[in-house]
Design a protein around this motif. Structure first.
Motif, short mmCIF file in Angstrom:
data_model
loop_
_atom_site.label_atom_id
_atom_site.label_comp_id
_atom_site.label_asym_id
_atom_site.label_seq_id
_atom_site.Cartn_x
_atom_site.Cartn_y
_atom_site.Cartn_z
N THR A 119 0.73 -1.20 -0.09
CA THR A 119 -0.11 -0.11 0.08
C THR A 119 0.93 1.16 0.14
OG1 THR A 119 0.07 0.16 2.51
CG2 THR A 119 -1.92 -1.12 1.20
N GLY A 120 0.48 2.27 -0.57
CA GLY A 120 1.17 3.44 -0.54
C GLY A 120 0.50 4.54 -1.53
N ALA A 121 1.05 5.87 -1.41
CA ALA A 121 0.38 6.98 -2.09
C ALA A 121 1.37 7.66 -3.07
CB ALA A 121 -0.35 7.73 -1.07
N LEU A 122 1.22 8.19 -3.98
CA LEU A 122 1.93 9.18 -4.68
C LEU A 122 1.24 10.41 -4.97
CD1 LEU A 122 4.73 9.48 -6.08
CD2 LEU A 122 3.32 8.51 -8.19
N LEU A 123 1.85 11.46 -4.69
CA LEU A 123 1.25 12.86 -4.64
C LEU A 123 2.19 13.48 -5.77
CD1 LEU A 123 -0.69 14.96 -4.27
CD2 LEU A 123 0.62 15.70 -2.14
N VAL A 124 1.61 14.10 -6.88
CA VAL A 124 2.37 14.64 -7.80
C VAL A 124 1.69 16.14 -8.04
CG1 VAL A 124 3.26 14.89 -10.35
CG2 VAL A 124 3.01 12.66 -9.22
N ILE A 125 2.70 17.05 -7.89
CA ILE A 125 2.03 18.49 -7.81
C ILE A 125 2.85 19.12 -9.05
CG2 ILE A 125 1.98 20.72 -6.70
CD1 ILE A 125 2.11 19.01 -4.06
N ASP A 126 2.04 19.77 -10.02
CA ASP A 126 2.46 20.35 -10.80
C ASP A 126 2.70 21.97 -10.69
OD1 ASP A 126 3.27 21.31 -13.36
OD2 ASP A 126 1.25 21.39 -14.42
N VAL A 127 3.96 22.39 -10.44
CA VAL A 127 4.02 23.85 -10.08
C VAL A 127 4.43 24.70 -11.13
CG1 VAL A 127 4.44 23.27 -7.63
CG2 VAL A 127 6.31 23.08 -9.31
N ASP A 128 4.30 24.38 -12.21
CA ASP A 128 4.72 24.97 -13.44
C ASP A 128 3.84 26.15 -13.63
OD1 ASP A 128 5.65 25.90 -15.90
OD2 ASP A 128 4.81 24.27 -17.12
N HIS A 129 4.36 27.31 -13.79
CA HIS A 129 3.46 28.78 -13.70
C HIS A 129 2.43 28.95 -14.98
CE1 HIS A 129 5.27 30.30 -10.23
NE2 HIS A 129 6.62 29.79 -10.84
#
Length: 145
Positions: A119-129
């Motif tokens: 089990t696990g989680a992956l968080l991807v955040i797009d910080v492209d302006h």
């Protein structure tokens, strides 16, 4: 933590020194072996000038091995720098997409090979302006009367 006496990595001068010394000793051994075998009698004997078997390799081998191993060290340093440049974004110094995907794939392969619970989680955040500015344009267009 024990202090390391000599850096034997591919980036350190300690490796160049040690391998140049070992190469010189091998050249001395080969010189003695070649000089000691008699082709006419087919037997091993002590050479006529054993001092030459030591002096010539000591004069020729260290610069030769030092140059080659020094170039190999420079090549390893350049390779490391190129790998860093190829895997990071120049502006943010974060991993680029290719390096990030390779790192995540490697992690997921290790997790899949474990016998424990997966089990696990992956968080991807797009910080492209640019994506935020696109969202801003869309919302202002929709909100216009």
């Amino acid at each position: 933590m024990a202090k390391q006496i000599m850096d034997l990595s591919t980036f350190g001068w300690g490796r160049v020194t040690v391998l140049s010394s070992i190469g010189t000793l091998c050249c001395i051994a080969v010189a003695f072996a070649i000089d000691s075998y008699s082709l006419t009698t087919g037997a091993w004997r002590w050479g006529e000038t054993p001092l030459n078997n030591v002096i010539i390799p000591i004069v020729l081998a260290p610069p030769f091995f030092g140059y080659l191993l020094g170039k190999q060290r420079e090549l390893a340093i350049a390779h490391r720098e190129l790998m860093i440049v190829a895997s990071t974004d120049a502006l943010t110094l974060c991993l680029n997409r290719r390096a990030f995907v390779a790192m995540v794939d490697g992690f997921l392969d290790r997790v899949a090979n474990r016998k424990t619970e997966r089990t696990g989680a992956l968080l991807v955040i797009d910080v492209d302006h640019s994506s935020w500015s696109m969202i801003g344009l869309v919302t202002t267009e929709v909100m216009r009367p």
